[in-house]
Write a protein that holds these residues in place. Structure first.
Motif, PDB file in Angstrom:
ATOM      1  N   ILE A   7       0.854  -1.203   0.000  1.00 25.99           N
ATOM      2  CA  ILE A   7       0.000   0.000   0.000  1.00 25.99           C
ATOM      3  C   ILE A   7       0.889   1.253   0.000  1.00 25.99           C
ATOM      4  N   PRO A   8       1.062   1.886  -1.147  1.00 24.76           N
ATOM      5  CA  PRO A   8       1.845   3.133  -1.149  1.00 24.76           C
ATOM      6  C   PRO A   8       1.043   4.253  -0.489  1.00 24.76           C
ATOM      7  N   ALA A   9       1.685   4.959   0.422  1.00 24.17           N
ATOM      8  CA  ALA A   9       0.991   6.022   1.159  1.00 24.17           C
ATOM      9  C   ALA A   9       1.966   7.153   1.476  1.00 24.17           C
ATOM     10  N   ALA A  10       2.922   7.374   0.589  1.00 16.75           N
ATOM     11  CA  ALA A  10       3.972   8.356   0.883  1.00 16.75           C
ATOM     12  C   ALA A  10       3.830   9.656   0.090  1.00 16.75           C
ATOM     13  N   GLY A  11       2.766   9.762  -0.707  1.00 15.58           N
ATOM     14  CA  GLY A  11       2.612  10.950  -1.569  1.00 15.58           C
ATOM     15  C   GLY A  11       2.364  12.213  -0.757  1.00 15.58           C
ATOM     16  N   LEU A  12       2.585  13.366  -1.375  1.00 14.90           N
ATOM     17  CA  LEU A  12       2.490  14.652  -0.669  1.00 14.90           C
ATOM     18  C   LEU A  12       1.048  15.095  -0.417  1.00 14.90           C
ATOM     19  N   GLY A  13       0.139  14.648  -1.255  1.00 18.28           N
ATOM     20  CA  GLY A  13      -1.274  15.016  -1.065  1.00 18.28           C
ATOM     21  C   GLY A  13      -1.543  16.495  -1.257  1.00 18.28           C
ATOM     22  N   THR A  14      -0.898  17.105  -2.227  1.00 14.84           N
ATOM     23  CA  THR A  14      -1.038  18.569  -2.399  1.00 14.84           C
ATOM     24  C   THR A  14      -2.465  18.967  -2.791  1.00 14.84           C
ATOM     25  N   ARG A  15      -3.183  18.087  -3.480  1.00 15.54           N
ATOM     26  CA  ARG A  15      -4.559  18.444  -3.872  1.00 15.54           C
ATOM     27  C   ARG A  15      -5.486  18.522  -2.657  1.00 15.54           C
ATOM     28  N   MET A  16      -5.063  17.951  -1.550  1.00 14.86           N
ATOM     29  CA  MET A  16      -5.911  17.980  -0.339  1.00 14.86           C
ATOM     30  C   MET A  16      -5.452  19.055   0.655  1.00 14.86           C
ATOM     31  N   PRO A  24      -1.412  13.056   7.288  1.00 20.23           N
ATOM     32  CA  PRO A  24      -1.302  12.300   6.034  1.00 20.23           C
ATOM     33  C   PRO A  24      -2.655  12.222   5.324  1.00 20.23           C
ATOM     34  N   LYS A  25      -2.623  12.324   4.007  1.00 17.70           N
ATOM     35  CA  LYS A  25      -3.857  12.187   3.220  1.00 17.70           C
ATOM     36  C   LYS A  25      -4.552  10.872   3.551  1.00 17.70           C
ATOM     37  N   GLU A  26      -3.770   9.839   3.793  1.00 19.30           N
ATOM     38  CA  GLU A  26      -4.319   8.491   4.015  1.00 19.30           C
ATOM     39  C   GLU A  26      -5.007   8.344   5.367  1.00 19.30           C
ATOM     40  N   ARG A  94       9.972   3.391   4.557  1.00 25.09           N
ATOM     41  CA  ARG A  94       9.820   4.817   4.218  1.00 25.09           C
ATOM     42  C   ARG A  94      10.430   5.122   2.860  1.00 25.09           C
ATOM     43  N   GLN A  95       9.637   5.752   2.019  1.00 27.06           N
ATOM     44  CA  GLN A  95      10.168   6.257   0.745  1.00 27.06           C
ATOM     45  C   GLN A  95      10.958   7.517   1.100  1.00 27.06           C
ATOM     46  N   ARG A  96      12.211   7.568   0.710  1.00 28.70           N
ATOM     47  CA  ARG A  96      13.074   8.682   1.162  1.00 28.70           C
ATOM     48  C   ARG A  96      12.633  10.030   0.614  1.00 28.70           C
ATOM     49  N   PRO A  98       9.420  11.606  -2.064  1.00 27.25           N
ATOM     50  CA  PRO A  98       8.243  11.219  -2.845  1.00 27.25           C
ATOM     51  C   PRO A  98       8.412  11.520  -4.340  1.00 27.25           C
ATOM     52  N   LYS A  99       9.102  10.611  -5.028  1.00 28.38           N
ATOM     53  CA  LYS A  99       9.441  10.846  -6.440  1.00 28.38           C
ATOM     54  C   LYS A  99       8.457  10.190  -7.393  1.00 28.38           C
ATOM     55  N   GLY A 100       7.303   9.797  -6.867  1.00 28.81           N
ATOM     56  CA  GLY A 100       6.299   9.197  -7.740  1.00 28.81           C
ATOM     57  C   GLY A 100       5.914   7.794  -7.302  1.00 28.81           C
ATOM     58  N   LEU A 101       4.742   7.354  -7.785  1.00 29.13           N
ATOM     59  CA  LEU A 101       4.216   6.039  -7.408  1.00 29.13           C
ATOM     60  C   LEU A 101       5.176   4.912  -7.815  1.00 29.13           C
ATOM     61  N   ASP A 103       8.388   4.997  -8.066  1.00 35.36           N
ATOM     62  CA  ASP A 103       9.513   4.981  -7.129  1.00 35.36           C
ATOM     63  C   ASP A 103       9.080   4.346  -5.809  1.00 35.36           C
ATOM     64  N   ALA A 104       7.869   4.691  -5.339  1.00 35.13           N
ATOM     65  CA  ALA A 104       7.379   4.130  -4.067  1.00 35.13           C
ATOM     66  C   ALA A 104       7.309   2.605  -4.153  1.00 35.13           C
ATOM     67  N   VAL A 105       6.796   2.083  -5.260  1.00 35.83           N
ATOM     68  CA  VAL A 105       6.621   0.629  -5.395  1.00 35.83           C
ATOM     69  C   VAL A 105       7.977  -0.084  -5.366  1.00 35.83           C
ATOM     70  N   LEU A 120      -2.417  -1.786  -3.692  1.00 28.30           N
ATOM     71  CA  LEU A 120      -3.638  -0.999  -3.445  1.00 28.30           C
ATOM     72  C   LEU A 120      -3.235   0.423  -3.063  1.00 28.30           C
ATOM     73  N   LEU A 121      -3.643   1.412  -3.823  1.00 29.38           N
ATOM     74  CA  LEU A 121      -3.284   2.779  -3.456  1.00 29.38           C
ATOM     75  C   LEU A 121      -3.948   3.158  -2.134  1.00 29.38           C
ATOM     76  N   GLY A 122      -3.169   3.806  -1.279  1.00 29.31           N
ATOM     77  CA  GLY A 122      -3.621   4.090   0.082  1.00 29.31           C
ATOM     78  C   GLY A 122      -4.630   5.213   0.189  1.00 29.31           C
ATOM     79  N   ASP A 123      -4.978   5.843  -0.926  1.00 22.84           N
ATOM     80  CA  ASP A 123      -5.930   6.957  -0.856  1.00 22.84           C
ATOM     81  C   ASP A 123      -7.185   6.683  -1.680  1.00 22.84           C
ATOM     82  N   ASN A 124      -7.417   5.411  -2.003  1.00 17.66           N
ATOM     83  CA  ASN A 124      -8.602   5.046  -2.797  1.00 17.66           C
ATOM     84  C   ASN A 124      -9.455   4.028  -2.047  1.00 17.66           C
TER      85      ASN A 124
HETATM   86  P1  UTP Z   1      -1.135  10.594  -6.054  1.00 22.05           P
HETATM   87  O1  UTP Z   1      -0.974  10.394  -7.499  1.00 22.05           O
HETATM   88  O2  UTP Z   1      -2.487  10.989  -5.572  1.00 22.05           O
HETATM   89  O3  UTP Z   1      -0.050  11.666  -5.605  1.00 22.05           O
HETATM   90  O4  UTP Z   1      -0.690   9.259  -5.338  1.00 22.05           O
HETATM   91  P2  UTP Z   1       0.129  12.441  -4.242  1.00 22.05           P
HETATM   92  O5  UTP Z   1       1.490  13.046  -4.294  1.00 22.05           O
HETATM   93  O6  UTP Z   1      -0.154  11.577  -3.066  1.00 22.05           O
HETATM   94  O7  UTP Z   1      -1.005  13.582  -4.261  1.00 22.05           O
HETATM   95  P3  UTP Z   1      -1.030  15.018  -4.961  1.00 22.05           P
HETATM   96  O8  UTP Z   1      -1.007  14.758  -6.443  1.00 22.05           O
HETATM   97  O9  UTP Z   1       0.161  15.788  -4.462  1.00 22.05           O
HETATM   98  O10 UTP Z   1      -2.316  15.616  -4.495  1.00 22.05           O
HETATM   99  C1  UTP Z   1      -1.399   8.053  -5.412  1.00 22.05           C
HETATM  100  C2  UTP Z   1      -0.943   7.127  -4.291  1.00 22.05           C
HETATM  101  O11 UTP Z   1       0.460   6.879  -4.413  1.00 22.05           O
HETATM  102  C3  UTP Z   1       1.150   7.272  -3.240  1.00 22.05           C
HETATM  103  C4  UTP Z   1       0.212   8.262  -2.545  1.00 22.05           C
HETATM  104  O12 UTP Z   1       0.433   8.282  -1.142  1.00 22.05           O
HETATM  105  C5  UTP Z   1      -1.163   7.738  -2.913  1.00 22.05           C
HETATM  106  O13 UTP Z   1      -1.604   6.728  -2.024  1.00 22.05           O
HETATM  107  N1  UTP Z   1       2.457   7.892  -3.605  1.00 22.05           N
HETATM  108  C6  UTP Z   1       2.505   8.856  -4.549  1.00 22.05           C
HETATM  109  C7  UTP Z   1       3.583   7.485  -2.946  1.00 22.05           C
HETATM  110  O14 UTP Z   1       3.554   6.594  -2.074  1.00 22.05           O
HETATM  111  N2  UTP Z   1       4.765   8.080  -3.268  1.00 22.05           N
HETATM  112  C8  UTP Z   1       4.862   9.056  -4.216  1.00 22.05           C
HETATM  113  O15 UTP Z   1       5.995   9.551  -4.465  1.00 22.05           O
HETATM  114  C9  UTP Z   1       3.700   9.454  -4.868  1.00 22.05           C
END
Ligand code: UTP
Length: 281
Positions: A7-16, A24-26, A94-96, A98-101, A103-105, A120-124
């Motif tokens: 479950i990737p959950a390291a994204g920045l969540g800027t849209r939220m 955390p968005k998650e 920990r993903q060092r 957040p360089k993209g999904l 990279d997280a995988v 499974l994406l952690g925000d869906n």
């Molecule tokens: P999103 O594509 O929604 O990106 O990630 P994000 O960075 O979380 O959100 P925005 O675009 O800044 O609003 C989809 C899933 O992949 C994870 C996120 O945590 C989310 O569950 N993810 C994304 C990572 O684990 N690492 C990343 O570098 C990017």
């Protein structure tokens, strides 16, 4: 059998933002539970035994949420969670950066070892849970499979979109994938929705892909390689999927799931009805 889930959950969540400034968005709540709990429950209901959650900076609340609580006897929701957690092993990495999904995988390679796994994406949230259905397709076709849904053409440029041939009702052989295409260049109206069963070969392809769309390492680019080399299937998910990384979807998820909730559903429905009737007066 699929026993492991990532479950990737390291994204920045800027849209939220600003909700995600210090949270955390998650862990954003949907009715009674944080989003990530729905995701872990989906994995559990699909027969998963081991889960790796990919976290990062500012995501410690995710780990805290799955710790044992001192308040167990104060809430039946906590008791239910505890019962599920007794049957699961949850690991964290920990993903060092957040360089993209994609990279997280990559951080899941050692955990997955040499087995096919669920991603499974952690925000869906999917309702009914999509993963069980994906596992069935994986077992029939013996190849990686991703979930897709039909999306309005005008929204396609927000998604990964597949080019595919139908092989049976609701199942497609993927020929190509494009990340966030221009509407006029989208190869279909079938968008990738954040639920996957993948062969461990994905790590080989992830090592080869460079920086892609939006300056991030894209899982889509590795999947494109996978569909060329090994074959990849798509399953048309007909249930409800909520992308909690998006404020409007998050609100819709709260309303729809609250309306169906045993505890507060009826009262919420009455209140909502009055609110709507009054707003049309
Ligand atoms: P999103 O594509 O929604 O990106 O990630 P994000 O960075 O979380 O959100 P925005 O675009 O800044 O609003 C989809 C899933 O992949 C994870 C996120 O945590 C989310 O569950 N993810 C994304 C990572 O684990 N690492 C990343 O570098 C990017």
């Amino acid at each position: 059998m699929i026993k492991k889930c990532v479950i990737p959950a390291a994204g920045l969540g800027t849209r939220m933002l600003p909700i995600t400034k210090a949270q955390p968005k998650e862990t954003v709540p949907v009715v009674h539970k944080p989003v990530i709990q729905y995701v872990v429950e989906e994995a559990y209901l699909s027969g998963i035994k081991e889960i790796l959650i990919i976290t990062g900076k500012g995501k410690r609340a995710i780990e805290d949420h799955f710790d044992r609580s001192e308040l167990l006897n104060k809430s039946h929701y906590l008791e239910e969670l505890e019962i599920m957690l007794r049957d699961l092993d949850i690991f964290y990495v920990r993903q060092r950066d957040p360089k993209g999904l994609g990279d997280a995988v990559r951080y899941a390679e050692a955990f997955v070892d040499d087995e096919p796994f669920a991603l499974l994406l952690g925000d869906n949230i999917t309702n009914p849970p999509c993963t069980r259905m994906l596992i069935d397709v994986f077992e029939r076709y013996k190849a990686s499979v991703i979930a897709v849904e039909e999306v309005e053409v005008s929204r396609l440029s927000h998604h990964g979109v597949i080019k595919a041939d139908k092989v049976e009702k609701g199942v497609f052989r993927v020929e190509d994938l494009v990340e966030k295409p221009k509407v006029e260049e989208a190869p279909s109206n079938l968008a990738v929705i954040g639920r996957y069963i993948l062969s461990p070969k994905i790590f080989e392809y992830l090592k080869k892909v460079g920086v892609g769309y939006g300056g991030e390492i894209q899982l889509t680019d590795a999947l494109r390689e996978m569909c060329r080399q090994d074959g990849l299937y798509a399953y048309l998910y007909l249930g409800k999927r909520y992308d909690i990384g998006n404020k409007l979807e998050w609100l819709k998820a709260n309303v729809e799931l609250a309306l169906r909730d045993k505890e507060i559903g009826e009262e919420f429905k009455k209140w909502l009805k009055t609110l709507i009737l009054n707003s049309f007066k």
